[in-house]
Each structure stands twice: as structure tokens, then as C-alpha cells.
Design an enzyme around this catalytic site. Structure first.
Site, PDB file in Angstrom:
ATOM      1  N   HIS A  91       0.849  -1.207   0.000  1.00 42.40           N
ATOM      2  CA  HIS A  91       0.000   0.000   0.000  1.00 42.40           C
ATOM      3  C   HIS A  91       0.880   1.251   0.000  1.00 42.40           C
ATOM      4  O   HIS A  91       0.666   2.176  -0.791  1.00 42.40           O
ATOM      5  CB  HIS A  91      -0.899  -0.034   1.238  1.00 42.40           C
ATOM      6  CG  HIS A  91      -1.665   1.227   1.478  1.00 42.40           C
ATOM      7  ND1 HIS A  91      -3.000   1.371   1.153  1.00 42.40           N
ATOM      8  CD2 HIS A  91      -1.290   2.424   2.021  1.00 42.40           C
ATOM      9  CE1 HIS A  91      -3.406   2.589   1.474  1.00 42.40           C
ATOM     10  NE2 HIS A  91      -2.393   3.242   2.014  1.00 42.40           N
ATOM     11  N   GLU A  92       1.878   1.264   0.870  1.00 36.99           N
ATOM     12  CA  GLU A  92       2.744   2.444   0.970  1.00 36.99           C
ATOM     13  C   GLU A  92       3.584   2.629  -0.289  1.00 36.99           C
ATOM     14  O   GLU A  92       3.794   3.749  -0.755  1.00 36.99           O
ATOM     15  CB  GLU A  92       3.642   2.339   2.205  1.00 36.99           C
ATOM     16  CG  GLU A  92       2.901   2.254   3.527  1.00 36.99           C
ATOM     17  CD  GLU A  92       1.996   3.444   3.777  1.00 36.99           C
ATOM     18  OE1 GLU A  92       2.251   4.519   3.224  1.00 36.99           O
ATOM     19  OE2 GLU A  92       1.017   3.294   4.530  1.00 36.99           O
ATOM     20  N   HIS A 108       1.730   4.349  -3.008  1.00 37.90           N
ATOM     21  CA  HIS A 108       1.763   5.810  -2.884  1.00 37.90           C
ATOM     22  C   HIS A 108       3.002   6.372  -3.580  1.00 37.90           C
ATOM     23  O   HIS A 108       2.944   7.429  -4.221  1.00 37.90           O
ATOM     24  CB  HIS A 108       1.791   6.223  -1.405  1.00 37.90           C
ATOM     25  CG  HIS A 108       0.461   6.164  -0.727  1.00 37.90           C
ATOM     26  ND1 HIS A 108      -0.671   6.767  -1.240  1.00 37.90           N
ATOM     27  CD2 HIS A 108       0.073   5.584   0.443  1.00 37.90           C
ATOM     28  CE1 HIS A 108      -1.687   6.563  -0.417  1.00 37.90           C
ATOM     29  NE2 HIS A 108      -1.270   5.846   0.603  1.00 37.90           N
ATOM     30  N   GLU A 141      -6.152   6.917  -1.223  1.00 34.12           N
ATOM     31  CA  GLU A 141      -6.089   5.761  -0.331  1.00 34.12           C
ATOM     32  C   GLU A 141      -6.740   4.547  -0.982  1.00 34.12           C
ATOM     33  O   GLU A 141      -6.227   3.424  -0.892  1.00 34.12           O
ATOM     34  CB  GLU A 141      -6.770   6.079   1.007  1.00 34.12           C
ATOM     35  CG  GLU A 141      -6.019   7.070   1.868  1.00 34.12           C
ATOM     36  CD  GLU A 141      -4.623   6.606   2.227  1.00 34.12           C
ATOM     37  OE1 GLU A 141      -4.429   5.387   2.447  1.00 34.12           O
ATOM     38  OE2 GLU A 141      -3.712   7.456   2.276  1.00 34.12           O
TER      39      GLU A 141
END
Length: 281
Positions: A120-121, A124, A197
Site C-alpha cells: 500500500h505504501e 503511494h 487511499e
């Protein structure tokens, strides 16, 4: 996200048009805002890491974390970022990124769950979200700066108005439009943050092939946050936009101003992705 960015751009075009129409001599303010933009773009990650007390760790200090990030970077064709222990990814570009995990989630999560959070990070980073949010917030920063200059210096920043009344009217117009631009930008930026997100959750699901692992991690982290003392949450709240979950997760009417989507919506989206991936096998 594209629609939100378009609306932000439209608001900013109107803002510049009004400034030009009233003849506001805002040159100094623009210069100040550009300096602030540069500081945000090139120093925001360092400031955030220092504020959070994050420390870089070597592969020998955190072998499992480094191993997970190395595997995910190979899959995503991404340069390996700096790895810190403290749950965030930040940096203006893929080559200047830092991925950070709290010592708490390292002990709380199973390897598959931790992989989902790190994916997930890293999404980004792939999406250049820090740069997107910095650039998107530029005119909101400019509007806030104009409001501050207006209250501190009155009509002193104006550009050659005919008389005091004209100057006062122009000053009032600039302040009013600046307030409106800031308010609308605030709402649109929060919406953009929520969309990013969802995009990062989807990126994690694609990278790992296990949306359920990220969903499980979100539930565990959410449960931990709910048991965290309010005083500690307030200390972390300023950096909430950088976290995989906001510092406060309790339901409230104020969630319409949140920088993260509701946990239930994220879990529902991950469940749909899990079904899609299972159906594709």
C-alpha cells in the site's frame, strides 16, 4: 481523482482571474508561496520523519521488513526506498522515497499482512502521491498566505488603486475570494486524499495478489488505534494523512472532512477485489 483535480484547477483559474481583475499587486505573495511550495516539495518528508521520530534501519536490524520491501520493489519495478521504523511512505519522487513502519505493526501483523501494508505504501510512491498532493495544495497555500498578508498589512499589498474606497473594496474582494478558494480547496483536497487511499489499497491488492491480507491488517491496526489513549492520538493527528489509517478512526459527522475513506468502505472495496481475483483464477 481526475475529476477532483479538474475542479481544483477550475477553482484556481477563477482565483487567478479575480486577482488580476481587482489589480491586486500580489507579486510578493506569489514569491512567498513559491518558496513555501519548494520547501514542501523538497523538505516535507524530512520534516515529517523528524517530527515522528522515525529512524532508518539496516537490513541486519530489520531483515523481514527489508526482505518484504525488496520483493515488492522487484515486482513493481521500483527503486528500493529508505526503510525506517516508526506506518507511512513519503518522498517527492520514486528515487527520493522513504517507507516507514511503526515498531507496533512489526510485532502486531503477520508477514502477509505486513506485506499488504508495505505494498500500500509503495503504491503511494509509484503514484507520486506526495508530489500530487503538494502541487494540488499550492493555491490553497497561496490563498491562506494572501489572507494573512491582508489582515497584517491591510491594503498595503494592493497595486495602485484610485482611492481609499476602491482599495478597501478590492481588498475585501481579494480576502473573500481567498477564503472561498481555501474552503473549497480544503474539501476537494480531502476528497483527493481519500481517493488516493482507495488507489493505494488497489495497488497493494494487485502487487501482492491478496486483498484479504491488507483487509486483515487494516482491521488489526484499527483495533489498536481504538485502544490508544486520546493524548497519544492527538500527537500523531497532524501527520494523519501520511498513515495507512488516520490517527482517529471513530465514526463522526466530521468524517466528511477526513483525509482517509471510512474503514468499512475500504474493506468492502478489498472484498470486491478479492472476489474478482478469485474469479479470474
Amino acid at each position: 481523482m481526475v475529476l477532483t483535480l479538474f475542479l481544483l484547477g477550475l477553482v484556481y483559474v477563477v482565483f487567478i482571474g479575480v486577482l488580476i481583475a481587482v489589480g491586486a499587486g500580489a507579486g510578493i505573495i506569489v514569491i512567498v508561496a513559491l518558496v513555501l511550495l519548494g520547501a514542501q516539495l523538497f523538505a516535507s518528508d524530512k520534516i515529517a520523519l523528524a517530527t515522528l521520530g522515525a529512524k532508518e534501519v539496516s537490513p541486519s536490524q530489520a531483515p523481514e521488513l527489508h526482505g518484504i520491501i525488496e520483493r515488492l520493489c522487484v515486482q513493481a519495478n521500483l527503486p528500493k526506498p529508505r526503510v525506517c521504523v516508526m506506518d507511512t511512505a513519503m518522498g517527492r519522487s520514486k528515487k527520493a522515497a522513504t517507507v516507514c513502519a511503526t515498531s507496533g505493526i512489526l510485532s502486531l501483523l503477520e508477514p502477509a499482512e505486513l506485506e499488504g501494508v508495505m505494498a500500500h505504501e509503495l503504491t503511494h510512491v509509484i503514484n507520486r502521491d506526495v508530489m500530487v498532493m503538494t502541487l494540488a495544495s499550492f493555491f490553497a497555500t497561496l490563498a491562506a498566505t494572501i489572507i494573512q498578508f491582508s489582515f497584517f498589512f491591510g491594503g498595503g499589498f494592493g497595486g495602485g488603486y484610485g482611492n481609499d474606497r476602491d482599495e478597501e473594496e478590492a481588498l475585501f474582494a481579494v480576502i473573500l475570494v481567498s477564503v472561498l478558494v481555501y474552503a473549497i480547496s480544503f474539501l476537494l483536497l480531502r476528497a483527493l486524499s481519500r481517493y488516493r487511499e482507495f488507489a493505494a489499497d488497489r495497488g497493494s491488492a494487485v502487487l501482492t495478489g491478496r486483498p484479504s491480507a491488507l483487509a486483515s491488517a487494516l482491521l488489526k491496526i484499527s483495533g489498536t488505534i481504538e485502544r490508544t489513549p486520546s493524548q497519544d492520538l492527538r500527537k500523531a493527528e497532524a501527520m494523519s494523512a501520511f498513515f495507512i489509517l488516520p490517527a482517529r478512526t471513530k465514526k463522526s459527522l466530521m468524517n466528511i472532512f477526513a483525509d482517509h475513506p471510512p474503514l468499512e468502505a475500504r474493506l468492502a472495496a478489498l472484498e470486491r477485489l478479492e472476489s474478482q481475483l478469485q474469479g479470474a483464477k
